[in-house]
Design an enzyme around this catalytic site. Structure first.
Site, PDB file in Angstrom:
ATOM      1  N   LYS A   1       0.845  -1.216   0.219  1.00 53.80           N
ATOM      2  CA  LYS A   1      -0.110  -0.023  -0.090  1.00 53.80           C
ATOM      3  C   LYS A   1       0.807   1.346   0.167  1.00 53.80           C
ATOM      4  O   LYS A   1       1.915   1.016   0.269  1.00 53.80           O
ATOM      5  CB  LYS A   1      -0.995  -0.053   1.143  1.00 53.80           C
ATOM      6  CG  LYS A   1      -2.095  -1.251   0.960  1.00 53.80           C
ATOM      7  CD  LYS A   1      -3.323  -1.009   1.685  1.00 53.80           C
ATOM      8  CE  LYS A   1      -4.325  -1.879   1.362  1.00 53.80           C
ATOM      9  NZ  LYS A   1      -5.531  -1.850   2.350  1.00 53.80           N
TER      10      LYS A   1
ATOM     11  N   ARG B   1      -2.841 -10.632   5.002  1.00 47.29           N
ATOM     12  CA  ARG B   1      -3.452 -10.534   3.508  1.00 47.29           C
ATOM     13  C   ARG B   1      -2.338  -9.903   2.538  1.00 47.29           C
ATOM     14  O   ARG B   1      -2.107  -8.745   2.695  1.00 47.29           O
ATOM     15  CB  ARG B   1      -4.715  -9.976   3.241  1.00 47.29           C
ATOM     16  CG  ARG B   1      -5.364  -9.762   1.886  1.00 47.29           C
ATOM     17  CD  ARG B   1      -6.492  -9.199   1.875  1.00 47.29           C
ATOM     18  NE  ARG B   1      -6.951  -9.056   0.469  1.00 47.29           N
ATOM     19  CZ  ARG B   1      -6.827  -8.276  -0.483  1.00 47.29           C
ATOM     20  NH1 ARG B   1      -6.165  -7.205  -0.073  1.00 47.29           N
ATOM     21  NH2 ARG B   1      -7.543  -8.195  -1.654  1.00 47.29           N
TER      22      ARG B   1
END
Length: 339
Positions: A280, A315
């Site tokens: 991210k 994840r």
């Protein structure tokens, strides 16, 4: 509202009063911080807590049959979208998605998360029929190929989830925490499958436009608790709930770092905690790496932080590297080697 955050530790040797954190064989705690809004935080020893509180923080978090509860699970990401922020288009074709799933399963993923709608900042909504066409056939092909590990369908839409479950998926990962599609909660309740409730402030098109919180750690906790209560009211069993604080979903860099450092608070909800931070933007901001696909080392570092905070599911895109790093982390946090 009272907020109880166990203070996680992995150092050795463990003292006699060490308590396993949410059933972990690797993370323990002996102290917890109790916070009420507007008042100073108080610290308590585990044996000073109400027994029910101590038991809730210590209890294992079963997810699906056959999955371990004493270590973090690695959830491998298979994006079947042309516009994912980090790997858009690489697994868009069904054949490429199946190959990606086979690669991740072979690398040691405990679960797969299949998504057909990008939720990156600014992403638009994908029509239901297109999202189904991107996901259900891929799930069916994964099952036909003999891959038996659990599959999660990453969607906000009941029709997409229904098709995915019929194709062989085992759980639902809803970034709207059952708040987007009014039919989703009933579908999950009837199917009796686990569902991950993720926190987001706003939707993908608006969530990064100046997100604000009074106290991000506590505000996210309150919202997740509210969505859990909604799910329970809709007939979803508590043991089927998972929570995700939603790193990057309506959060600034500072918000993300505060959530990561205080992640153990969410064990007080009594359900598994999922952490999805792989590749991210905040990782790129801190590391100076602009290309999302090149953020593997930073993503692994965040995965290890999540593991040290007791997260049950991590994840990730980079399964091989994460599995290897966690194997070493587990070995270094277990006493009695060589005995």
């Amino acid at each position: 509202m009272t907020y109880l955050r166990p203070l996680p530790r992995t150092d050795l040797p463990r003292p006699p009063d060490a308590v396993a954190l949410a059933g972990s064989a690797h993370v323990w705690w002996s102290e917890a911080d109790l916070t009420l809004r507007g008042l100073p935080t108080q610290r308590f020893l585990a044996d000073e807590l109400v027994p029910a509180d101590c038991a809730r923080l210590a209890a294992p978090r079963p997810l699906l049959p056959g999955l371990p509860t004493d270590r973090p699970l690695v959830m491998g990401i298979v994006n079947t979208t042309p516009d994912s922020f980090s790997d858009g288009g690489l697994a868009h074709a069904p054949e490429a998605a199946l190959a990606r799933a086979q690669e991740l399963a072979g690398a040691g993923a405990d679960m797969l998360d299949i998504g057909g709608e990008s939720t990156r900042p600014g992403a638009g909504e994908v029509p239901v029929d297109i999202e189904i066409a991107r996901t259900a056939p891929v799930i069916a092909a994964i099952r036909a190929a003999g891959i038996t590990i659990p599959i999660s369908i990453d969607t906000r839409k009941a029709a997409v989830a229904r098709a995915a479950l019929a194709a062989g998926a085992d759980m639902v990962n809803d970034v709207s925490a059952l708040g987007y599609d009014p039919e989703m909660a009933g579908l999950v309740a009837r199917a009796g499958v686990p569902v991950c409730l993720m926190h987001a402030q706003g939707d993908p098109q608006t969530m990064q436009r100046d997100p604000r919180y009074g106290d991000v750690l506590l505000d996210v906790y309150d919202r997740l608790l509210a969505r859990m209560e909604f799910a329970l009211d809709q007939g979803i069993a508590r043991e089927r709930l998972i929570v995700d604080p939603g790193i990057g979903f309506g959060k600034t860099l500072r918000h993300n770092l505060m959530l990561l450092s205080g992640l153990s608070l969410y064990h007080n909800l009594g359900v598994p905690v999922l952490l999805g931070a792989s590749r991210k933007k905040f990782i790129g901001t801190l590391s100076g790496v602009e290309t999302a696909a090149a953020r593997m080392p930073g993503s692994v570092a965040v995965a290890l932080q999540a593991a040290a905070q007791g997260a049950q599911i991590i994840r990730v895109h980079d399964v091989t590297e994460t599995v290897q790093a966690l194997a070493l982390w587990r070995a270094l946090s277990i006493e009695g080697h060589g005995e």
